[in-house]
Design a protein around this motif. Structure first.
Motif, short mmCIF file in Angstrom:
data_model
loop_
_atom_site.label_atom_id
_atom_site.label_comp_id
_atom_site.label_asym_id
_atom_site.label_seq_id
_atom_site.Cartn_x
_atom_site.Cartn_y
_atom_site.Cartn_z
N ARG A 265 -5.91 -5.81 6.87
CA ARG A 265 -4.66 -6.11 6.19
C ARG A 265 -3.47 -6.04 7.14
N GLU A 266 -3.51 -5.13 8.08
CA GLU A 266 -2.41 -5.05 9.05
C GLU A 266 -2.40 -6.28 9.95
N PRO B 84 4.43 4.76 2.68
CA PRO B 84 4.45 4.00 1.42
C PRO B 84 3.03 3.67 0.96
N ALA B 85 2.85 3.61 -0.34
CA ALA B 85 1.52 3.37 -0.90
C ALA B 85 0.93 2.05 -0.43
N GLU B 86 1.79 1.04 -0.23
CA GLU B 86 1.27 -0.28 0.18
C GLU B 86 0.78 -0.32 1.62
N ARG B 87 1.08 0.73 2.39
CA ARG B 87 0.58 0.78 3.76
C ARG B 87 -0.43 1.92 3.93
N SER B 88 -0.89 2.46 2.80
CA SER B 88 -1.96 3.45 2.82
C SER B 88 -3.23 2.76 2.39
N TYR B 89 -4.30 2.91 3.18
CA TYR B 89 -5.52 2.14 2.97
C TYR B 89 -6.70 3.06 2.70
N LEU C 276 -4.65 8.20 -0.23
CA LEU C 276 -3.37 7.89 -0.87
C LEU C 276 -2.53 9.14 -1.04
#
Length: 379
Positions: free
Chosen positions: A69-70, A55-60, A46
């Protein structure tokens, strides 16, 4: 051309090659980084994503989470390809999973940590129909591509002898391993695989030989050595025989004091010798017995420079291009093929599965030859 949306596995804080891949993709201009699993530690992943603007929502927190998720996102939002920039032991699992999830893959060399894992990647590509490219960087240089046209194209007659070396000094002292993330995994057989310097940079030298000559290394007689206390090779040399009958020598070392990143190749054919050095990548010298030497310059917009070579040069003559631009040429070519498909009979612009497997066979044979007392070993 609409940019390829991609996610990166590895390449977070403290990594070297991840930044190189991101920069190359940006220079290429046909890629867009939209997601990442940049570290095996979720907190570091992160923080790494925030550093580069993801963006945080696309960091895994893991590559498996990213792929799952992708794949669930709408088709016009999810990633289309994955860049894998992890240590060698973590190439095969995410590469296979990414292709099975429907994503194309661009992966750093060598293809895997073992020949079996490399073959598993190849089988997954065949099974899924996905595209995969391997970043053998030095084939992206314009003058290396020109060398291939001249030598593999038969301009100078048959190849008689090749001399290639890739030597560095960054592991020449015991203290070089202290608090050095880049060194730590490269000298660890559990993460690097059974080959050290030969796997890390010897594969580049071997690939350069095969790329320029258009021939495969068919046999090798190798001696790999290491400094006291090391577990895998950090120095080695080999004789080799090419499929077309030519012969050669290859040296790969990370303990040659005073040399930073000296990749150099000399190819001697029936009618000419050709000479290129990565530390001066914008000149290619051709020598003959009965004519003055020729020095070709990158960026020279001249009628004698082939159009496809001019097309991958970004600056005018005298404005040097180098490692990052060569890397970008690989990204550019792979992105174009993802969008438009390959051009029949054309150089794809990147190392293919056949090229990558040849590199893994080179490592297998080099290790076997050295273990057997430097005997000739078939690839």
């Amino acid at each position: 051309m609409k940019p390829i949306r991609y996610g990166m596995i590895g390449g977070g804080q403290g990594a070297f090659i991840g930044g190189v891949h991101r920069t190359a993709a940006a220079i290429a201009g046909n890629w867009q980084l939209v997601a990442g699993a940049l570290s095996a530690t979720p907190e570091k992943a992160l923080a790494s994503a925030a550093e580069i603007g993801l963006p945080a929502e696309r960091s895994y927190g893991s590559w498996a989470e990213m792929l799952d998720r992708e794949a669930a996102l709408p088709a016009d939002q999810r990633i289309e390809a994955v860049a894998i920039v992890t240590p060698n032991h973590m190439h095969a699992p995410p590469a296979i999973a990414a292709m099975e999830a429907g994503f194309d893959v661009i992966i750093d060399k060598p293809l895997a940590d073992s020949l079996d894992n490399a073959r598993a990647i190849v089988e997954a590509a065949a099974r899924t129909g996905r595209r995969i490219a391997v970043t053998h960087t030095y084939t992206g240089y314009p003058l290396v591509k020109l060398a291939r046209k001249l030598v593999a194209g038969g301009e100078f007659g048959a190849v008689r002898r090749v001399m290639v070396k890739y030597v560095q000094d960054w592991l020449s002292r015991p203290e070089d391993l202290i608090d050095n993330k880049q060194a730590a995994w490269r000298v660890d057989p559990a993460r690097s695989g059974q080959a050290g310097a030969f796997g890390d940079i010897g594969t580049h030298a071997a690939n350069l030989v095969e790329f320029i000559t258009g021939e495969r290394i068919a046999q090798i007689c190798a001696e790999l050595t290491m400094l006291p206390g090391r577990r895998i090779d950090d120095d080695g040399a080999a004789l080799f025989r090419l499929s077309g009958g030519g012969k050669g020598t290859l040296t790969a070392s990370q303990v040659c004091v005073g040399d930073m990143n000296d990749l150099a190749i000399d190819v001697y054919c029936e009618e000419a010798g050709l000479h290129w050095r990565q530390e001066q990548p914008n000149t290619l010298t051709i020598k003959r017995r009965d004519r003055p030497d020729e020095v070709h310059h990158a960026g020279a917009n001249r009628a004698y420079v082939p159009g496809d070579i001019l097309a991958i040069q970004r600056t005018p003559g005298g404005h040097p291009e180098g490692y990052l631009e060569a890397f970008a040429n690989i990204y550019r070519a792979f992105g174009e093929q993802i969008r438009s498909g390959p051009v029949a009979g054309a150089d794809p612009g990147y190392a293919t599965m056949d090229d990558a497997l040849s590199g893994m066979n080179f490592l297998r044979a080099a290790l076997q030859s050295s273990r057997d007392g430097a005997v000739w070993t078939d690839l």
